[in-house]
Design an enzyme around this catalytic site. Structure first.
Site, mmCIF file in Angstrom:
data_model
loop_
_atom_site.group_PDB
_atom_site.id
_atom_site.type_symbol
_atom_site.label_atom_id
_atom_site.label_comp_id
_atom_site.label_asym_id
_atom_site.label_seq_id
_atom_site.Cartn_x
_atom_site.Cartn_y
_atom_site.Cartn_z
ATOM 1 N N HIS A 1 32.163 22.671 38.971
ATOM 2 C CA HIS A 1 33.330 23.349 38.401
ATOM 3 C C HIS A 1 34.433 22.415 37.954
ATOM 4 O O HIS A 1 35.538 22.878 37.684
ATOM 5 C CB HIS A 1 33.941 24.314 39.422
ATOM 6 C CG HIS A 1 33.151 25.553 39.647
ATOM 7 N ND1 HIS A 1 33.293 26.678 38.875
ATOM 8 C CD2 HIS A 1 32.189 25.842 40.550
ATOM 9 C CE1 HIS A 1 32.468 27.612 39.299
ATOM 10 N NE2 HIS A 1 31.780 27.134 40.324
ATOM 11 N N LYS B 1 48.324 30.993 35.578
ATOM 12 C CA LYS B 1 47.194 30.274 36.156
ATOM 13 C C LYS B 1 47.779 29.351 37.213
ATOM 14 O O LYS B 1 49.011 29.218 37.302
ATOM 15 C CB LYS B 1 46.466 29.463 35.087
ATOM 16 C CG LYS B 1 47.420 28.658 34.181
ATOM 17 C CD LYS B 1 46.706 27.912 33.065
ATOM 18 C CE LYS B 1 46.221 28.747 31.930
ATOM 19 N NZ LYS B 1 44.775 28.786 31.808
ATOM 20 N N ARG B 2 46.929 28.702 38.039
ATOM 21 C CA ARG B 2 47.479 27.742 38.988
ATOM 22 C C ARG B 2 48.331 26.708 38.251
ATOM 23 O O ARG B 2 48.036 26.342 37.107
ATOM 24 C CB ARG B 2 46.340 27.042 39.767
ATOM 25 C CG ARG B 2 45.634 27.929 40.774
ATOM 26 C CD ARG B 2 46.588 28.483 41.818
ATOM 27 N NE ARG B 2 47.096 27.428 42.683
ATOM 28 C CZ ARG B 2 46.597 27.125 43.871
ATOM 29 N NH1 ARG B 2 45.588 27.809 44.374
ATOM 30 N NH2 ARG B 2 47.105 26.149 44.598
ATOM 31 N N LYS C 1 46.752 21.520 33.264
ATOM 32 C CA LYS C 1 46.883 22.791 32.538
ATOM 33 C C LYS C 1 48.118 22.790 31.630
ATOM 34 O O LYS C 1 48.299 23.676 30.805
ATOM 35 C CB LYS C 1 46.924 23.959 33.522
ATOM 36 C CG LYS C 1 45.591 24.173 34.269
ATOM 37 C CD LYS C 1 45.703 25.316 35.261
ATOM 38 C CE LYS C 1 44.450 25.569 36.092
ATOM 39 N NZ LYS C 1 43.438 26.383 35.392
ATOM 40 N N THR D 1 38.797 31.201 32.917
ATOM 41 C CA THR D 1 38.359 32.594 32.815
ATOM 42 C C THR D 1 39.555 33.483 32.480
ATOM 43 O O THR D 1 39.380 34.582 31.949
ATOM 44 C CB THR D 1 37.716 33.096 34.126
ATOM 45 O OG1 THR D 1 38.598 32.801 35.217
ATOM 46 C CG2 THR D 1 36.367 32.446 34.352
ATOM 47 N N LYS E 1 39.893 37.032 30.048
ATOM 48 C CA LYS E 1 40.556 38.308 30.373
ATOM 49 C C LYS E 1 41.554 38.665 29.275
ATOM 50 O O LYS E 1 41.629 39.815 28.839
ATOM 51 C CB LYS E 1 41.294 38.200 31.718
ATOM 52 C CG LYS E 1 40.401 37.894 32.901
ATOM 53 C CD LYS E 1 41.237 37.504 34.128
ATOM 54 C CE LYS E 1 40.403 36.765 35.155
ATOM 55 N NZ LYS E 1 41.235 36.064 36.167
HETATM 56 C C1 LIG Z 1 41.494 34.712 36.315
HETATM 57 C C2 LIG Z 1 42.345 34.195 37.385
HETATM 58 C C3 LIG Z 1 42.504 32.810 37.554
HETATM 59 C C4 LIG Z 1 41.871 31.794 36.645
HETATM 60 O O1 LIG Z 1 42.754 31.522 35.572
HETATM 61 P P1 LIG Z 1 42.553 30.280 34.593
HETATM 62 O O2 LIG Z 1 43.514 30.555 33.492
HETATM 63 O O3 LIG Z 1 41.135 30.337 34.126
HETATM 64 O O4 LIG Z 1 42.872 29.064 35.356
HETATM 65 C C5 LIG Z 1 43.320 32.379 38.577
HETATM 66 N N1 LIG Z 1 43.952 33.241 39.399
HETATM 67 C C6 LIG Z 1 43.840 34.566 39.251
HETATM 68 C C7 LIG Z 1 44.570 35.462 40.177
HETATM 69 C C8 LIG Z 1 43.027 35.099 38.253
HETATM 70 O O5 LIG Z 1 42.909 36.432 38.132
#
Ligand SMILES: *Cc1c(COP(=O)(O)O)cnc(C)c1O
Length: 810
Positions: free
Chosen positions: A354, A545-546, A551, A653, A657
């Site tokens: 990952h 995101k984190r 990022k 991911t 979404k």
């Molecule tokens: C989808 C999701 C992530 C992943 O987000 P990325 O933009 O791909 O880093 C992290 N935390 C939560 C709560 C999510 O729903």
């Protein structure tokens, strides 16, 4: 399943089981009573599914993961069972809104972010496809910390999510396993005169499984997520107790139970905490013992044929220790010879990587390993010796290669390389997006790819369309189903049928109305959380995101400051009104990430308090971002920020979404963005930034100052930041962050992408001003998101790696 029956059970559980009289939605009990009601209705399906799996006696997959970021389960279960309306009706008879009850459920936050959420989406899709896949994880007492923002700073609070109970789970104490730590290895001869190995004087801990039902979508299937909880063994207590040391016995009990106490918040370079290694071994050993026990139980006490009936998918290297533990169990506990055991390991274990950040590849210090898991270290040495023989036959005399590929890093303090252990012990190694898989083959794992090219493959990530479109965006789901039917819920490719409607003015208007309603709902949520009132008519520009340097939330802030500067100097009249929303947690020990949160908050404060910005630019930091938050956020986003440095994000991911819900991506050629761009076409995506190859060549003599000096806009942004404009009474708090992107050794090359990012943002503005064009782009993003369903991802895993037969419970 009808409202009357639901109401009757609900009342029973609320009054008799929880002993509550007055109806309240500010406590979790009504929600928990509904969970019990629904769980009852899953129970028979759950049994029937297990019976169907047993009858079929086919191959099964075990998804081993230290994280399952499940979020709330109730809404999804209602939706999967098709009992949302009846439940809503039942509650209506009590005068209670379903949404209030759903909101009272706590998130099961047993994960950090993308990796843990992926595992949760996988479970949903496997159940929906009827695949015999079981999740194995840890039942942490404290999940991901809750984030509070005080004065712009992140404050972490514990998440005691089990405090009021977790009514979904079923304790299966009869299936408890003993996990052995420490001790010393012994060698002896068995009754056949063969040399055997074992362990003595170990410190034992009990692993108790708790099962959580995972319902498929309206197909009668209920799969299982099995979470292990640590408990002290009775023997252990008694021994100490008899020695007259009651308090030590209690301490030992605490130490045992500590193993499943808390989820580690990941810090990119998280490595070396002994408790974390304990957790990893605890998960691997308990799960493997469970699987072997179950297999023998169903096959007359024998392990013969095991390799045809099980496979293990390792979610990153966290459970990679399973490779050595399976060897130990097969040899030491079940009497197999090395070659037979190794044959089983190598035909049942598969590994998913990952990350592309070398510093994030897990290693463990040899001395710690030896103390905690002495027998496993012996086994790893033996695996390594045999493996290095194989390498030296293939490349005679290439000692540099041997050192590079060794499972033991000998440079400095000796460490065990978990990723290499996983690769050597697996028959399949996959990355999580096309680009990521290619970069693994060419970079991090190049030597291994040269040795075993056939092991390597790609499985692009996805998200479950049940949670991330159908259930979280009911308005859009209804609009879509009204036009093209509801087959898309399990066959997401069918969204393609929306493409011909992309230019239809009536459909565009309905589409826009849905988005506006979702933005209103998010604005209310943000008002409640932060006090800041956003205008839903504005362009909602979202990055959640984190928080991590790679990022590049910093790049986003530079753009915010640039917009602020444009408006202030009177050059912003062409800018359409925009609300910039940023959210995410920083690992508690990640100082720079916490500094970035502070910077976001400070810039937001200045912008929101400047009357010149009113109605034109707003900015908020969204606190405590988690799964439930994302369920409100992604349906309401217009613009999805996916702006990592090329070559650093494995897949992402969140990007998927947002796309599904009709947000348009502004992004770099990184991770799955590449495939999103390919799916939707470049006229429906705002591409910017240097490519992986360009980033690598710029690296040679990177000079951020040159980008700043050559660019009037950038100079002004840096000038504002350095003038202390955003930290008037907090001198110096932002220095480290402001310095980061100006440092020639900045690995994330933020400054290099500034101009291209700003230009892309102005293209966003142009598109936004043309409502019909924006709506068309938005519709096409949803329409083209079919391949990012985890139904497709799971089908790919099954076709190439697992080879399971789906079942249909009778
Ligand atoms: C989808 C999701 C992530 C992943 O987000 P990325 O933009 O791909 O880093 C992290 N935390 C939560 C709560 C999510 O729903």
């Amino acid at each position: 399943m009808d409202a009357d029956a639901i109401l009757s059970d609900l009342t029973h559980y609320y009054t008799r089981m929880y002993g509550r009289r007055t109806l309240r939605t500010d406590t979790p009990f009504l929600s928990q009573a509904l969970v019990h009601t629904i769980r009852d209705r899953l129970m028979e399906r759950w049994n029937r599914t297990n019976i169907a799996f047993e009858r079929a006696d086919g191959r099964r997959a075990c998804y081993l993961s230290m994280e399952f970021l499940m979020g709330r389960l109730l809404n999804n279960a209602l939706y999967s069972l098709g009992s949302t309306d009846e439940s809503s009706h039942a509650l209506g008879l009590l005068g209670v809104e379903l949404e209030k009850v759903l909101d009272a459920e706590r998130d099961a936050g047993l994960g950090n972010g993308g990796l843990g959420r992926l595992a949760a989406c996988f479970l949903d899709s496997c159940a929906t496809l009827g695949l015999p896949v079981r999740g194995y994880g840890i039942r942490y007492h404290y999940g991901m910390f809750r984030q509070r923002i005080v004065n712009g700073f992140q404050i972490e609070e514990p998440d005691p999510w089990l405090r009021e109970g977790f009514p979904w789970e079923i304790e299966r104490s009869e299936l408890a396993r003993t996990i052995r730590f420490g001790g010393r290895t012994v060698t002896f001869r068995d009754e056949h005169g063969r040399t055997r190995h074992g362990l003595e004087d170990t410190h034992d801990v009990l692993a108790i499984p708790f099962d959580v039902p995972i319902p498929g979508y309206r197909n009668g299937v209920v799969n299982t997520l099995r979470l292990w909880s640590a408990a002290a063994t009775d023997e252990f207590d008694l021994e100490e107790f008899n020695a007259g040391s009651y308090t030590e016995a209690v301490e030992a009990k605490n130490e045992a139970e500590n193993i499943s106490m808390v989820l580690y918040p990941n810090t990119a370079t998280e490595s070396g905490h002994e408790l974390r290694l304990r957790q990893q071994y605890f998960l691997a050993s308990a799960s493997l013992q469970d699987i072997l026990h179950d297999y023998r139980y169903r096959h007359g006490g024998s392990l013969a044929g095991l390799e045809d009936k099980v496979c293990f998918q390792l979610n990153d290297t966290h459970p990679a220790i399973a490779v050595a533990e399976l060897m130990r169990l097969l040899m030491d506990e079940h009497g197999m010879e090395w070659d037979q055991a190794w044959g089983i390991v190598r035909s049942t274990t598969a590994y998913t990587n990952h990350t592309l950040l070398p510093e994030a590849l897990e290693t463990w210090p040899v001395p710690m390993f030896e103390k905690l898991l002495p027998r496993l270290l012996e086994i790893i040495y033996e695996i390594n010796a045999r493996f290095l023989d194989e390498v030296s036959i293939r490349w005679p005399g290439d000692n540099a290669r041997l050192a590079r590929m060794s499972l033991i890093d000998e440079g400095g303090e000796r460490r065990v390389r978990m990723a290499y252990l996983a690769i050597v012990g697996s028959y399949s190694v996959n990355g999580v997006a096309e680009l990521h898989s290619r970069l693994l083959r060419e970079g991090l794992f190049r030597d291994f790819y040269e040795l075993w090219p056939d092991k390597f493959n790609n499985k692009t990530n996805g998200v479950t369309p049940r949670r991330w479109l159908a259930a979280c965006n009911t308005r859009l789901a209804a609009l879509v189903s009204g036009k093209i039917g509801d087959g898309w819920v399990t066959k997401l490719d069918q969204l393609e049928a929306l493409a011909p409607l992309a230019d239809d003015a009536g459909f565009q208007a309905s589409w826009r109305a849905v988005k506006l309603a979702n933005k209103q709902r998010l604005a209310e949520d943000i008002k409640r959380r932060t006090g800041i009132e956003l205008d839903p008519a504005m362009l909602f520009d979202v990055q959640v995101k984190r928080i991590h340097e790679y990022k590049r939330q910093l790049l986003n802030v530079l753009h915010a400051v640039h917009m602020y500067d444009l408006i202030r100097r009177g050059d912003g009249d062409e800018l359409p009104p925009r609300a910039i929303i940023i959210g995410g947690k920083a690992a508690p020990g990640y100082v720079m990430a916490k500094g970035i949160i502070k910077l976001i908050g400070n810039v937001a404060r200045v912008i929101n308090n400047d009357p010149a910005m009113a109605g034109r630019l707003q900015m908020v930091f969204y606190p405590d971002y988690n799964v439930s938050a994302m369920e409100k956020i992604c349906p309401a986003a217009d613009l999805s920020e996916q702006i990592s440095t090329a070559g650093k994000e494995a897949s992402g991911t969140g990007n998927m979404k947002f796309m599904m819900n009709g947000a348009i991506t502004i992004g770099t050629l990184d991770g799955a963005n590449v495939e999103i761009l390919e799916a939707v076409g470049d006229e429906n995506f705002f591409l910017f930034g240097h490519t992986v190859e360009e980033v690598a060549s710029l690296r040679e003599n990177y000079d951020p100052g040159a980008y700043i000096n050559a660019d009037e806009d950038f100079r002004r942004v840096v000038g504002l930041l350095e003038s202390g404009h955003f930290c008037r009474f907090e001198v110096g708090v932002l220095d480290a962050v402001i310095g980061a992107f100006q440092d020639p050794s900045d690995p994330w090359m933020t400054a290099a992408d500034f101009r291209s990012f700003i230009d892309a943002q102005r293209r966003v503005d142009e598109a936004w001003k043309d409502t019909a064009r924006w709506d068309r782009m938005s519709i096409l993003n949803s329409a083209c998101s079919g391949r990012f369903s985890t139904d497709r991802t799971m089908q790919d895993y099954n076709d190439d790696i697992w080879r399971l037969e789906p079942v249909e419970p009778g």
